[in-house]
Every structure is written in C-alpha cells, then in structure tokens.
Design an enzyme around this catalytic site. Structure first.
Site, mmCIF file in Angstrom:
data_model
loop_
_atom_site.group_PDB
_atom_site.id
_atom_site.type_symbol
_atom_site.label_atom_id
_atom_site.label_comp_id
_atom_site.label_asym_id
_atom_site.label_seq_id
_atom_site.Cartn_x
_atom_site.Cartn_y
_atom_site.Cartn_z
ATOM 1 N N ASN A 397 -30.753 53.216 -55.101
ATOM 2 C CA ASN A 397 -32.101 53.061 -55.635
ATOM 3 C C ASN A 397 -32.430 54.159 -56.639
ATOM 4 O OD1 ASN A 397 -34.792 52.633 -56.137
ATOM 5 N ND2 ASN A 397 -35.403 52.426 -54.014
ATOM 6 N N ASP A 398 -32.677 55.352 -56.137
ATOM 7 C CA ASP A 398 -33.118 56.425 -57.040
ATOM 8 C C ASP A 398 -32.096 56.758 -58.118
ATOM 9 O OD1 ASP A 398 -35.497 56.638 -55.684
ATOM 10 O OD2 ASP A 398 -34.709 58.098 -54.259
ATOM 11 N N VAL A 399 -30.803 56.587 -57.811
ATOM 12 C CA VAL A 399 -29.772 56.962 -58.792
ATOM 13 C C VAL A 399 -29.693 56.000 -59.964
ATOM 14 C CG1 VAL A 399 -28.389 58.188 -57.078
ATOM 15 C CG2 VAL A 399 -27.894 55.784 -57.553
ATOM 16 N N VAL A 400 -30.443 54.869 -59.900
ATOM 17 C CA VAL A 400 -30.488 53.951 -61.042
ATOM 18 C C VAL A 400 -31.916 53.775 -61.544
ATOM 19 C CG1 VAL A 400 -28.403 52.639 -60.494
ATOM 20 C CG2 VAL A 400 -30.574 51.962 -59.466
ATOM 21 N N ALA A 437 -37.061 59.004 -52.819
ATOM 22 C CA ALA A 437 -37.973 59.849 -53.584
ATOM 23 C C ALA A 437 -39.411 59.358 -53.470
ATOM 24 C CB ALA A 437 -37.545 59.896 -55.055
#
Lengths: 468, 108
Positions: A397-400, A437
């Site tokens: 999720n957060d890494v994209v 996050a």
C-alpha cells in the site's frame, strides 16, 4: 598438546578473517553459499580452539549439544514466512547469552584470566556489554511478539504502537538511573559489586521493553535491523571485557551491518532514525481512515484480472506484507509461470521496506522458486513502469502511494515504486482500510486502476484458474 | 615512552574501530536481495560469544557460575547452529534459472 596464547590469538585472527569473507560472499547470490561455508568454518575454528584451551569441557559440550540440537530443529522446521520472528528470537538469545556471560565474569573473574577484583576499565566494558545485551534481549522479545502477532494474547506484543503520557521522560529517567548504577558498579568494592550490577541489569531489561513498545508494526524493518546491530555491540562489549579480539571483531561486523540496514530502511521510508525510535507513528491509523470521504473505486473479479493479464505484454508484480501474511508466494509464482508460457514478460519489483524485515520479499519469492534475476530492486525497475502494461500490486500500500510525490503529504519524500505510471494498475487488498501510514492512497481511485478484494492467495489462485 | 606497555583497552579499541570500517565496507557491498540471509548469518556470527560462555561453563569454581555458563553456551549454540543452517536453507533457494521440473512443463 596445549596451545600457546599466541597460537590461540592467531587462530582467532583466522576465524575473524573467515567471518569477514562470509559477509563478503553475500555480495552476490552465486558466491553467497560459499560465504556461508566460510562463516561455518570460522565458527568451528573459534569453538574448537576455545574447547581445546579450556580444561573441563564436559559441561560445555553437553550444553553445546542441547543448544545445537534445538537450533538445528528450528532452522529445519521454520517457514520462510516466519523468518522475521525467527531472526528477532535469535537476537534475543545473543543478548541473553551476553548478560549471562557478564554475570559469570562478575562472579569469578579469575576463570576468565582477569584480575580479581576486576580492573575499572574492564568493569566499564562489562557494564556496557551487559546493558546492551539486556536491552537486546527484552527488546527482541517484544519485537518477536509483535512480529508473531501475539498482540491478542499479551498487550505488550500489540503491533500497534503503545504510547502513554510522559513516556520519553520515563525512558530518560530510567536510562540515567541505569547509567548511575553502572557507575556505582564500576566504583564498587569487590564485595559491594552485586547490588548495583543486578539493579543495573534489571533496569536495562525494563528499558529494552519500553524502547520497543511504542514502535508500530510497519516500522519493524528498522527495529529488527537495530536489534541486529545491538546484538553485535553486545558481543563486542563482552569481547572488550574479556580482552578477546575475535569477539570484538565479530561484534563490530554485526554491529555495523545492523546499523547500515537500519539506515537503508529509514531512508526507504524517508524517516529519520530518531523519529522511528521515538515511535508512535501510525497510532492514529483508525481515526484517519474513518474521516476520508467515500470515493468510488472500480473493483473487479479475479476473472477480470486474468483477462487483463492474458492480454498484456509486460507485467510487473509488486509484492507487499499482504502477500507474506496470505503465504501467496507459490500461487504468485504459478501465475507468473502461466503468463510467461504465453510469452508475457513478468517481473517483480521490490521496495526496500516491503514486508517486515530487509529482504523479506526476496526470500519468499526465492522459496517459490522465482529466479532471482526476475526480481528487481526499486531503482532498477522504476523507470520501466511507464512502458509496462500492468502493475499488479499484491498486498502493498504505502510503498506505491503517489502522495509521496506531493508536498505536504505525511509521507512526502518517501521513495515509492511508480506503479501509477503503468498503463493499467491492478491492486489486491483485503479491504479498503488505509495502510499503515494511516493515509489514503489515490492510486486506488485512478481511472486505470482495478481493485480486486480478498485474500491474496485465494485471489491469485482464482486468477490462475481463469488464465487459459 | 619506551618500555611502557600499551594498555589492552587501547589495543582492543584499535581492533574494534578497524573492524567497524571493514564491516561498513563489506556490508555496503551486500546485494539488497540477500538482506534477510545477511541478518541470519550475522546472527550466527554474533553467537561467537559462545567462546566466552564455554570458558564460563568450564570454570573450575563450580557451583552456579558453571550453570550460568552452561545456559549461555546452550543459548548461543541455538544461534550458532540455527543461524548458519537457516542461512544455508535460504541461500540454496536463490536460483538464477527456472528449475528443471517447471521448465519441462513449459511447452503447454
């Protein structure tokens, strides 16, 4: 035949060099196994030399056999998805062993060829080795609990950050008291040495717990690297107090390795080491997601995804923690294999903090027999998203999250995998809950994005069935 | 100056600082794909404190000091064996080519 101290020192030197070669081997998968053999050789040399020069080895050999057998069984049985827990557990063992050795030294310094009473310099080193070891132990136990998802059984293991008012003040007071007790130990008489030593060790155990509990689940890659580093410094500390260069070198290698990994992990999240350590990040997770307005997403079935994939020319798969939780790596490999047999290029893109520890995804994919040259690091593949037909996000999720490129967003500046640049984006998630996050991900609402909800393994297996 | 032996602490510090530099350079060379094996192998390496534990377990004084030493040996040995073995298990999975078994079924 007895060995002279000089010969022993040279053998230890040889073992140290072998340890360095073990790490050097890891620069490439082709040389890594040879490196591991160097490591085993170095360790065998160190252990055999030590057994040789010590008189009564029966107890040590028995303990070695018991511990070795346990280690053997665990290493053979552990699943690759459990690797983060295993590593955390092993850090704790090093920490506890360091504390026990320090206790043995304080008990009878003569056995370690140290003068009795212990000289002040060695006491300082013992103090450092002991408190670092104790903090490594209790901190790693907490990290283990968080990684093994034992939060429901025991609140301290909750993967959500545990924060309370005045937490940092409490930690500071405890740390200062610990240092004061350490100084008392250094200055104590031979008879009065136990009380400050034990009190100091106890405080270090408590402090280890308090330092780790405010750190949330997704910061685990930093925590586990940091504890890796601590375990090395603890070994060095013990090496200093025993005047043993082998322990000092091995500990320094491990310590710097863990420190570098912590640095890499922090950089991959664009967060400072201190902000991670102070913790609390992601505590407002639930609150933030409930305030976001309901936006429309386009959701599809596994059959739809299978259709999209079958008509693509190039696909990039982005695995995340969700893949590890669902143990979907084998299903993913099968899917990739089927696509490859249709002439479709399939590659994998790995973000440095994907998963719960450095390199977590690489190991899972390797276990599923994905060739490592199809698995690419962020900087090597980011420029290829623009020319790819499909970016398939699996449990990440957060890494994209493209918000990382927008000023003012909480994750601004974090390097991301540029999945949003692919022609079509497919995202598999369990639900629309926001990521760690606690912020929404605009990627999910893009026109070219198709969401496919459900457990990663189930979804991918259904996709495999539908690809013909 | 001459004739005064160097304090072992200074010698140890020399070794320590140089080893950190070696570690720093070697570890930056490790490929990110192998960061998990790096952690497990460094785990195994840090269990070299078993050396200190063995000495404790063999101490002539007997009593609880030996018991503490034996426990330390056992704990460190879990890491020594477990760490290297699990690293080996992981590393043997990293392969460049598709394994033969699946290559055979490729022409579908």
């Amino acid at each position: 035949m007895t060995l002279s101290p000089n010969v022993v020192a040279l053998l230890y030197l040889f073992a140290s060099v072998l340890f360095i070669l073990a790490l050097k081997g890891l620069s490439h998968p082709l040389t890594a196994r040879r490196g591991n053999l160097f490591g085993i050789a170095g360790m065998s040399m160190a252990v055999v030399t030590t057994l040789w020069i010590t008189g009564r080895v029966e107890v040590a050999l028995a303990a070695l056999a018991v511990g070795g057998a346990i280690g053997w069984v665990v290493a053979k049985r552990v699943e690759m998805t459990q690797m983060p827990e295993l590593v955390a557990a092993m850090h704790s063992l090093v920490g506890l062993a360091a504390v026990l050795i320090a206790i043995a030294v304080v008990n009878s310094p003569l056995a370690f060829i140290l003068p009795d009473p212990i000289p002040m310099g060695n006491r300082v080193e013992l103090f450092i080795g002991t408190f670092v070891g104790a903090m490594t132990f209790s901190g790693s136990v907490i990290a283990f609990g968080k990684l093994a998802n034992l939060g429901k059984k025991f609140r301290l293991f909750s993967s959500a950050p545990i924060v309370f008012k005045g937490q940092q003040m409490v930690n500071l007071v405890l740390a200062l008291s610990m240092v004061a007790l350490g100084i008392a130990f250094v200055l104590a008489t031979s008879e009065g040495r136990w009380l400050p030593f034990i009190a100091m060790t106890a405080l270090a155990f408590v402090l280890g717990v308090l330092v780790i509990i405010p750190i949330g689940g997704a910061d685990m890659p930093v925590v586990i690297s940091m504890l890796n580093s601590y375990s090395g410094w603890a070994a060095s500390g013990i090496g200093f107090s025993l005047n043993n260069p082998l322990l000092i070198v091995a500990g320094a290698l491990v310590g710097s390795s863990g420190a570098i990994l912590s640095y890499i992990m922090c950089k991959a999240m664009n967060r400072s080491f201190f902000s991670v350590i102070l913790g609390g990040f992601g505590a407002a997770e639930g609150a933030a997601s409930s305030t976001t307005e309901q936006k429309a997403v386009k959701s599809g079935s596994p059959e739809d995804v299978a259709f999209l994939l079958s008509n693509a020319e190039s696909v990039i798969i982005i695995p995340g923690y969700g893949l590890a939780v669902a143990r979907a790596q084998h299903a993913v490999k099968e899917m990739a294999h089927k696509l490859a047999s249709k002439g479709i290029t399939v590659r994998y893109a790995i973000h440095p903090v994907a998963g719960r520890m450095p390199g977590h995804m690489n190991v899972l994919l390797a276990e599923a027999e994905v060739p490592y040259d199809q698995v690419l690091e962020m900087e090597d593949i980011n420029s290829d998203f623009g020319t790819s037909d499909i970016a398939f996000v699996l449990g990440a999720n957060d890494v994209v999250n493209p918000l990382a490129e927008e000023k003012g967003s909480p994750i601004y500046g974090m390097p991301i995998l540029e999945a949003h640049k692919a022609r079509t984006v497919v995202v598999n998630k369990r639900s629309m809950a926001s990521g760690y996050a606690g912020i929404d991900n605009p990627l999910f609402y893009m026109d070219k994005t198709m969401m496919v909800f459900g457990d990663a393994k189930k979804v991918v297996e259904d996709i495999v069935k539908s690809i013909e | 100056m001459h004739g005064v032996p160097v304090d072992p602490i200074v010698t140890n510090l020399t070794v320590f600082v140089l080893a950190i530099f070696v570690g720093y350079h070697v570890v930056w060379g490790v490929t990110p794909a192998l960061h998990t094996p790096l952690m497990s192998v460094t785990n195994a390496i840090s269990s070299v404190i078993i050396v200190g534990a063995i000495i404790a377990a063999a101490a002539g004084t007997g009593g609880w000091g030996v018991a503490v030493g034996a426990l330390a040996v056992a704990l460190a040995a879990i890491n020594t064996f477990g760490g290297f073995l699990v690293t080996e298990r992981m590393l043997e999975m990293f392969k460049k080519k598709e394994p033969r078994r699946s290559a055979g079924e490729k022409h579908s």
